[in-house]
Design an enzyme around this catalytic site. Structure first.
Site, PDB file in Angstrom:
ATOM      1  CB  CYS A   1      56.980  17.481  -7.670  1.00 37.59           C
ATOM      2  SG  CYS A   1      57.387  16.040  -6.662  1.00 37.59           S
TER       3      CYS A   1
ATOM      4  CB  CYS B   1      59.041  11.540  -8.504  1.00 40.51           C
ATOM      5  SG  CYS B   1      59.327  12.937  -7.443  1.00 40.51           S
TER       6      CYS B   1
ATOM      7  CB  ILE C   1      42.679  29.380  -7.287  1.00 41.33           C
ATOM      8  CG1 ILE C   1      41.386  28.644  -6.906  1.00 41.33           C
ATOM      9  CG2 ILE C   1      43.369  29.890  -6.041  1.00 41.33           C
ATOM     10  CD1 ILE C   1      41.588  27.509  -5.931  1.00 41.33           C
TER      11      ILE C   1
ATOM     12  CB  SER D   1      33.015  36.639   3.109  1.00 40.52           C
ATOM     13  OG  SER D   1      34.127  35.761   3.148  1.00 40.52           O
TER      14      SER D   1
ATOM     15  CG  HIS E   1      44.248  33.142  -1.695  1.00 43.50           C
ATOM     16  ND1 HIS E   1      42.967  33.165  -1.209  1.00 43.50           N
ATOM     17  CD2 HIS E   1      44.983  33.902  -0.834  1.00 43.50           C
ATOM     18  CE1 HIS E   1      42.933  33.916  -0.096  1.00 43.50           C
ATOM     19  NE2 HIS E   1      44.135  34.364   0.132  1.00 43.50           N
TER      20      HIS E   1
END
Ligand code: OAD
Length: 491
Positions: free
Chosen positions: A295, A322, A269, A406, A287
């Site tokens: 948000c 917001c 990421i 892995s 990912h």
């Protein structure tokens, strides 16, 4: 050879992100998968998880009873002969090859039905330890366990016998035109970014102080909704660094420059592929990434670096949109105000004596939390992942290189099994995996491995972290024809 077709994979790729390591998870999933037909087997080192690939027509219908009891025998234990009564490694490999050659029914007919080997011993060929509670039981008692073992092995991609040596790996690099590179956290560790699962240095080993029952909960969407501060307390440790990239990122760029890179599927990421100049059309960020954030309440999107300041301070970033709306609401006359607002998370905590009706009337509106657009456990992968893999790359790919992962997190862990089985696969990492069979394993620091491969391929490859006169020693790992260890011996 009568190879089983690769599973279609479409449905399993759409599953949310899960860890495939835990045995106790396996039993639940096996229960579920036994009821379905088209899924994929995954077995992690020391434990396993299973999704059956094809319906098992046997009447051994109590497999799940045994799943909890499964204990793995590794190939090196077979090689070293440390499990009494088990197959030797050579015998085990011969049984596995035979199974893939003639199919499940004929294999059972040729072995168990003809009493050429006991079910108990045959289980060990497929890496399953006969459980202690069956000790002394008649051999039929091992049949359900063997059914699991055979199904699991049959759904695993078999190693292609013609690819083994470093020269084979170099030739594959030189000849291939459409390479899928699947990467994980190991390709960024040389830049000081920890991977997840390495003992002592991995991020998960550093999280004891958070008091979580499982360190992976920092990336669990349910935990995030409950308490986003858990994630933001560690997010600064995995935030992308300045404009650096590792030699392995440089190698992926080199494949792109040579016109050989089909797609880089990255689980990382950190977005560092972009620093190396890998173009976005060649990358699938399985990912997600820190590049943008959303948000959780109003879905307002921002550039990732808008919230990097908060992340670096360990503060939970709040949605400005917001905040603006709440400020405007506050200016409205009382009757027009929104009655109730939350910050988009579900804390579910109430202080003592709290009255829920009063709570509804007087709850103070709070802005939503900005969640970086990375995929948490329990969330779906971007659609592009399955779409590109199944409807574009699967028909074109001619070499798969898996580096620094892995392969313990599905659905990405399923990629090697979903690609056509005749396509060669190379694994480059410090630690080998046993739940997926690669054709060639190149073990060591990936930066060292890729730079040596380039040297041997006659490709010019420069990176400030690789001394131009670096000398690398390569040794064969005992007992494995196709496993090689890379070590820098001087510069
Ligand atoms: P892991 O930490 O599970 O695996 C990293 C692998 O890279 C290990 O096998 C290491 O031995 C190896 N490694 C580390 N440094 C290396 C180096 N310099 N050279 C070669 N090998 C090296 O990380 P991932 O497999 O990427 O998901 O983890 C997969 C996912 O698990 C992550 O994307 C993340 C995590 O939970 C989510 O958060 C959803």
């Amino acid at each position: 050879m009568d190879l089983a077709p690769a599973p279609n994979g479409e449905s399993s790729l759409k599953n949310p992100v899960v860890e495939v390591e835990a045995v106790d998870m396996a039993s639940a999933e096996v229960e579920e998968s036994l009821a379905t037909e088209n899924t994929v087997a995954i077995e992690a080192e020391g434990s396993q998880s299973e999704y059956e690939t094809d319906s098992d027509d046997s009447d051994w219908d109590d497999q799940s009873l045994f799943e909890d009891a499964l204990q793995v025998i590794r190939d090196d234990q077979l090689r070293d002969g440390v499990v009494p009564g088990a197959c030797t490694l050579d015998e085990a490999i011969a049984f596995r090859n035979r199974l893939h050659e003639i199919g499940k029914a004929a294999f059972v007919e040729e072995t168990i039905a003809r009493d050429t080997v006991t079910a108990k011993k045959l289980c060990t060929a497929f890496g399953i330890m006969p459980p202690g509670f069956l000790e002394g039981a008649p051999d039929q008692a091992y049949h359900p366990l063997l059914a699991i073992a055979i199904s699991r092995e049959f759904s695993r991609r078999p190693k292609l016998p013609q690819y083994n040596s470093i020269d084979d790996a170099v030739k594959l690099l030189q000849q291939s035109k459409n390479i899928v590179v699947l990467t994980g956290a190991g390709i960024s560790t040389s830049l000081g970014i920890p991977d997840f699962r390495s003992k002592d240095t991995g991020l998960y080993s550093q999280l004891e102080h958070l008091g979580l029952s499982d360190p992976q909960e920092v990336f669990d969407i349910h935990v995030f909704r409950e308490d986003p501060s858990v994630f933001f307390s560690i997010a600064k440790d995995i935030l992308p660094t300045e404009n650096k990239y590792s030699p392995t990122h440089g190698f992926i760029r080199l494949l792109q420059d040579k016109g050989k890179l089909l797609t880089n599927y990255t689980q990382n990421i950190d977005n560092i592929e972009a620093n190396a100049g890998v173009v976005s059309e060649k990358i699938v960020q399985c990912h997600g990434s820190f590049a943008t954030a959303t948000c959780v309440k109003c879905q307002h999107k921002v550039q990732g670096d808008d919230i990097f300041g908060d992340i670096k301070k360990g503060v939970v970033p709040q949605c400005l949109s917001c905040q603006e709306r709440i400020a405007q609401d506050a200016l409205k006359p009382q009757g027009m105000k929104r009655k109730r607002s939350t910050n988009g998370t579900h804390r579910g905590r109430k202080s003592d004596g709290e009255d829920s009706s009063e709570d509804e009337d007087y709850e103070i509106p709070t802005p939503g939390v900005m969640k970086p657009d990375i995929t948490f456990f329990g969330e779906d992968l971007p659609d592009e992942f399955g779409r590109r893999l199944l409807h574009h790359d699967r028909d074109l790919v001619d070499l798969v290189i898996v580096i620094g992962t892995s392969l313990k997190v599905a659905p990405v862990a399923e990629v090697p099994g979903i690609l056509p089985r005749q396509v060669p696969q190379i694994y480059i990492s410090r630690t080998p995996v046993s739940h997926t069979s690669f054709d060639i394993d190149l073990l060591g620091d990936c930066d060292v491995v890729v730079s040596e491969l380039c040297r041997r391929a006659g490709w010019e490859f420069k990176h400030e972290m690789i001394p131009p006169d670096e000398k690398v020693d390569i040794t064969a790992v005992e007992g494995y024809e196709s496993r090689h260890m890379f070590k820098v011996v001087g510069a």
